[in-house]
Design a protein around this motif. Structure first.
Motif, mmCIF file in Angstrom:
data_model
loop_
_atom_site.group_PDB
_atom_site.id
_atom_site.type_symbol
_atom_site.label_atom_id
_atom_site.label_comp_id
_atom_site.label_asym_id
_atom_site.label_seq_id
_atom_site.Cartn_x
_atom_site.Cartn_y
_atom_site.Cartn_z
ATOM 1 N N MET A 44 -7.381 12.392 2.255
ATOM 2 C CA MET A 44 -7.215 12.977 3.573
ATOM 3 C C MET A 44 -6.551 14.343 3.402
ATOM 4 S SD MET A 44 -8.595 10.375 4.687
ATOM 5 C CE MET A 44 -8.729 10.889 6.398
ATOM 6 N N LEU A 45 -7.364 15.394 3.503
ATOM 7 C CA LEU A 45 -6.914 16.732 3.143
ATOM 8 C C LEU A 45 -6.907 17.656 4.354
ATOM 9 C CD1 LEU A 45 -9.090 17.085 -0.097
ATOM 10 C CD2 LEU A 45 -6.831 16.039 0.143
ATOM 11 N N ILE A 102 -13.516 27.500 -3.041
ATOM 12 C CA ILE A 102 -12.770 27.881 -4.241
ATOM 13 C C ILE A 102 -12.774 26.764 -5.278
ATOM 14 C CG2 ILE A 102 -10.484 28.470 -5.133
ATOM 15 C CD1 ILE A 102 -9.945 29.919 -2.529
ATOM 16 N N LEU A 103 -12.488 25.540 -4.828
ATOM 17 C CA LEU A 103 -12.395 24.426 -5.755
ATOM 18 C C LEU A 103 -13.764 24.085 -6.329
ATOM 19 C CD1 LEU A 103 -9.903 22.047 -3.898
ATOM 20 C CD2 LEU A 103 -9.425 23.532 -5.840
ATOM 21 N N LYS A 104 -13.779 23.788 -7.616
ATOM 22 C CA LYS A 104 -15.037 23.499 -8.296
ATOM 23 C C LYS A 104 -15.146 22.024 -8.671
ATOM 24 C CE LYS A 104 -15.298 28.186 -10.108
ATOM 25 N NZ LYS A 104 -15.511 29.053 -11.284
ATOM 26 N N ILE A 105 -14.493 21.165 -7.887
ATOM 27 C CA ILE A 105 -14.464 19.742 -8.179
ATOM 28 C C ILE A 105 -14.812 18.955 -6.919
ATOM 29 C CG2 ILE A 105 -12.871 19.785 -10.131
ATOM 30 C CD1 ILE A 105 -10.580 19.409 -8.177
ATOM 31 N N LYS A 106 -15.317 17.735 -7.137
ATOM 32 C CA LYS A 106 -15.689 16.892 -6.002
ATOM 33 C C LYS A 106 -14.478 16.218 -5.364
ATOM 34 C CE LYS A 106 -18.670 14.509 -8.474
ATOM 35 N NZ LYS A 106 -19.666 13.484 -8.851
ATOM 36 N N TYR A 107 -13.439 15.988 -6.165
ATOM 37 C CA TYR A 107 -12.271 15.243 -5.694
ATOM 38 C C TYR A 107 -11.002 16.005 -6.084
ATOM 39 C CZ TYR A 107 -15.955 11.707 -6.012
ATOM 40 O OH TYR A 107 -17.144 11.035 -5.915
ATOM 41 N N VAL A 108 -9.876 15.631 -5.469
ATOM 42 C CA VAL A 108 -8.606 16.251 -5.827
ATOM 43 C C VAL A 108 -7.638 15.266 -6.476
ATOM 44 C CG1 VAL A 108 -8.802 17.979 -4.008
ATOM 45 C CG2 VAL A 108 -7.526 15.871 -3.562
ATOM 46 N N SER A 109 -7.813 13.969 -6.256
ATOM 47 C CA SER A 109 -6.884 12.995 -6.824
ATOM 48 C C SER A 109 -7.337 12.577 -8.217
ATOM 49 C CB SER A 109 -6.763 11.762 -5.919
ATOM 50 O OG SER A 109 -7.995 11.095 -5.823
ATOM 51 N N ALA A 161 0.862 -1.178 0.000
ATOM 52 C CA ALA A 161 0.000 0.000 0.000
ATOM 53 C C ALA A 161 0.899 1.229 0.000
ATOM 54 C CB ALA A 161 -0.927 0.014 1.207
ATOM 55 N N ALA A 162 0.313 2.376 -0.331
ATOM 56 C CA ALA A 162 1.098 3.606 -0.401
ATOM 57 C C ALA A 162 0.318 4.770 0.172
ATOM 58 C CB ALA A 162 1.493 3.899 -1.848
ATOM 59 N N LEU A 163 1.045 5.709 0.758
ATOM 60 C CA LEU A 163 0.500 7.005 1.151
ATOM 61 C C LEU A 163 1.104 8.018 0.192
ATOM 62 C CD1 LEU A 163 0.876 6.722 5.042
ATOM 63 C CD2 LEU A 163 -1.090 6.126 3.613
ATOM 64 N N VAL A 164 0.266 8.712 -0.559
ATOM 65 C CA VAL A 164 0.741 9.503 -1.691
ATOM 66 C C VAL A 164 0.201 10.921 -1.603
ATOM 67 C CG1 VAL A 164 0.934 9.616 -4.206
ATOM 68 C CG2 VAL A 164 0.681 7.380 -3.082
ATOM 69 N N THR A 165 1.100 11.903 -1.764
ATOM 70 C CA THR A 165 0.659 13.289 -1.873
ATOM 71 C C THR A 165 -0.029 13.470 -3.216
ATOM 72 O OG1 THR A 165 2.433 14.074 -0.458
ATOM 73 C CG2 THR A 165 1.423 15.690 -1.914
ATOM 74 N N SER A 166 -1.126 14.182 -3.239
ATOM 75 C CA SER A 166 -1.918 14.330 -4.453
ATOM 76 C C SER A 166 -1.082 14.841 -5.611
ATOM 77 C CB SER A 166 -3.083 15.290 -4.197
ATOM 78 O OG SER A 166 -3.904 15.368 -5.334
ATOM 79 N N GLY A 167 -1.280 14.287 -6.794
ATOM 80 C CA GLY A 167 -0.529 14.671 -7.982
ATOM 81 C C GLY A 167 -0.493 13.513 -8.960
ATOM 82 N N THR A 168 0.425 13.595 -9.925
ATOM 83 C CA THR A 168 0.535 12.555 -10.942
ATOM 84 C C THR A 168 0.836 11.196 -10.319
ATOM 85 O OG1 THR A 168 1.353 14.212 -12.501
ATOM 86 C CG2 THR A 168 1.686 11.914 -13.089
ATOM 87 N N ALA A 169 1.554 11.191 -9.193
ATOM 88 C CA ALA A 169 1.902 9.917 -8.551
ATOM 89 C C ALA A 169 0.667 9.123 -8.153
ATOM 90 C CB ALA A 169 2.783 10.171 -7.328
#
Length: 374
Positions: A318-319, A297-304, A259-267
Motif C-alpha cells: 500500500m504505497l 522512476i522505479l525499475k522494479i515491479k515491487y518495493v518490498s 499480523a503486522a503493518l510494516v513500513t517497507s525495508g529490512t523489517a
C-alpha cells in the motif's frame, strides 16, 4: 589487518555487526574502525567514529536540510580513513555517503568492498559506474542482483542473506509469548504490530494511518515497535494516548503478532522470515502525482523485499495515496487468521525462503575479503 566498516542506518548496523564478528573470528590480528551503531560497537569493542543516528538522513529534502552535518560527517570519515589507513574499506549499503568514501579510499590505494549492495537495480542505476570503478568486489544478499550486475559487465557474488541466519539464531533463544507480554505489561490478547520504520519521517508519514487501520479490529490490541534512536515521546504526536510502545523488542513483537503493518525495508523480510502475515505501508507525502512519478522512476515491479526475492506478489503493498486507513484495513482483514490471504501469504514465505538458500552471508563475506587481502 585493519578494516574500516561504514554503515549508515539501523539495518546496516545489524548486518555489519555480524560481519565484524566473523572478521575478528577469522583474523586474530584484526583492528576495526567503523561508522555505525551499538551492535557494531559490541563486536568491535569500542564506540563508532560516527554513530548512525548522526547519519540517517533520507531523501533529497532531508539531506539538504542537514547538509552541513552531512558534509561534516563525510570530512570526519575521510580524516579517519587517512589516519587509520585500513587494509580494506567495507561498505554496507547507504550509497549516497558510502560511494564518496569509496572514491576517496580508491584515491589512496585502499581496496574497497561492498557488502550488501545499494538498491541500484531499483533506481539511480547510474551508480553502477561508480561501483564498477571504485569497488573491488560486491557481495550481494539478494539472489537476483547477480543477473542485474552481469548486465553491467560486473561479476558479483551472492553470499546468502544475513537476515535468514540472524532470524533463525534469535528464534533459538527467544523469550516465550507469556514472558513478552508480562515484560511489556500487555494483556493476553492477539496483537497487530505496527512497525513504522526507524526514521522520524517514516513514523510521521505512516504511523497514524497504520493505527487507524488497526483500530478497525477491536478484538486485537495494537502495539507499536519503537525504533532505536527515537525518543518515545515522539510517537505520541501520531498515535492515540496510551497506545503501548515496545522498545528494543521489534523481533519479539513481530514474532508474537497475529499480523503486522510494516513500513517497507529490512523489517518486511524479517517479518516474513518470522512467518507473520503483513501489509507493507509506505505513504511518504501520499500524493497521487508522486506515485505516478515513482512508477516511472522505479525499475522494479515491487518495493518490498519478500516480493522482490520471490518475484511475485506475496505481500500487499500500500504505497503513497493507496496507503490510507480504508485500503490498509481491507488488506489487513484479508491476512488475519481465518482469512484466505493468511495461508496464501505463509505459502509465499516458504517459497521465498527456498529462493534465499541457507548460506552464512557474514562468514562467507569475511572469508572472501580476507582471502583477497592475503
Amino acid at each position: 589487518m585493519r578494516y574500516f566498516v561504514s554503515a549508515g542506518e539501523a539495518s546496516g548496523d545489524l548486518h555489519a555487526a555480524q560481519l565484524i564478528k566473523e572478521l575478528v573470528n577469522r583474523d586474530k590480528d584484526a583492528q576495526v574502525a567503523f561508522l555505525g551503531g551499538d551492535l557494531m560497537a559490541a563486536e568491535a569493542g569500542h564506540q563508532p567514529e560516527i554513530h548512525y543516528r548522526e547519519m540517517a538522513f533520507m531523501g533529497f529534502s532531508e539531506v539538504l536540510r542537514h547538509l552541513p552535518k552531512v558534509l561534516s560527517n563525510l570530512k570526519r570519515a575521510k580524516e579517519t580513513i587517512k589516519k587509520f589507513r585500513p587494509d580494506a574499506l567495507i561498505l554496507v549499503d547507504y550509497p549516497s555517503f558510502n560511494l564518496k568514501l569509496a572514491s576517496y579510499a580508491y584515491s589512496l590505494g585502499i581496496p574497497v568492498f561492498y557488502y550488501i549492495s545499494p538498491k541500484v537495480w531499483a533506481w539511480k542505476e547510474h551508480r553502477v559506474k561508480a561501483i564498477r570503478k571504485y569497488v573491488r568486489q560486491v557481495y550481494c544478499i539478494l539472489p537476483f542482483e547477480t543477473d542485474f550486475y552481469a548486465r553491467h559487465y560486473m561479476k558479483v557474488e551472492y553470499v546468502g542473506n544475513p537476515s535468514v541466519e540472524e532470524v533463525d539464531e534469535k528464534l533459538t533463544h527467544i523469550m516465550s509469548r507469556e514472558e513478552f507480554l508480562k515484560k511489556n505489561n500487555l494483556p493476553d490478547r492477539p496483537i497487530i504490530a505496527l512497525v513504522p520504520g526507524s526514521r522520524k519521517s517514516e513514523i510521521k508519514n505512516n504511523l497514524m494511518i497504520m493505527e487507524a487501520a488497526a483500530q478497525r479490529f477491536p478484538d486485537y490490541q495494537t502495539v507499536i515497535a519503537g525504533a532505536p534512536g527515537i525518543d518515545l515521546p515522539y510517537y505520541g504526536y501520531y498515535v492515540t494516548p496510551g497506545t503501548p510502545i515496545v522498545s528494543g523488542m521489534t523481533f519479539e513483537l513481530m514474532r508474537y503478532a497475529s499480523a503486522a503493518l510494516v513500513t517497507s525495508g529490512t523489517a518486511t523480510l524479517e517479518c516474513a522470515l518470522l512467518n507473520t502475515p503483513q501489509v507493507v505501508c509506505y505513504r511518504s507525502n501520499g500524493s497521487r502525482l508522486t506515485y505516478k512519478i515513482m512508477e516511472k522512476i522505479l525499475k522494479i515491479k515491487y518495493v518490498s523485499l519478500p516480493n522482490l526475492i520471490a518475484d511475485r506478489l506475496i505481500i500487499p503493498e500500500m504505497l503513497m495515496h493507496n496507503c490510507n486507513p480504508t485500503a490498509v484495513g481491507r488488506e489487513l482483514h484479508n491476512i488475519l487468521p481465518g482469512s484466505p490471504g493468511h495461508d496464501n501469504q505463509l505459502d509465499g514465505y516458504r517459497f521465498m525462503r527456498e529462493v534465499l538458500g541457507t548460506s552464512d552471508a557474514a562468514d562467507t563475506t569475511a572469508r572472501e575479503i580476507i582471502s583477497q587481502l592475503s
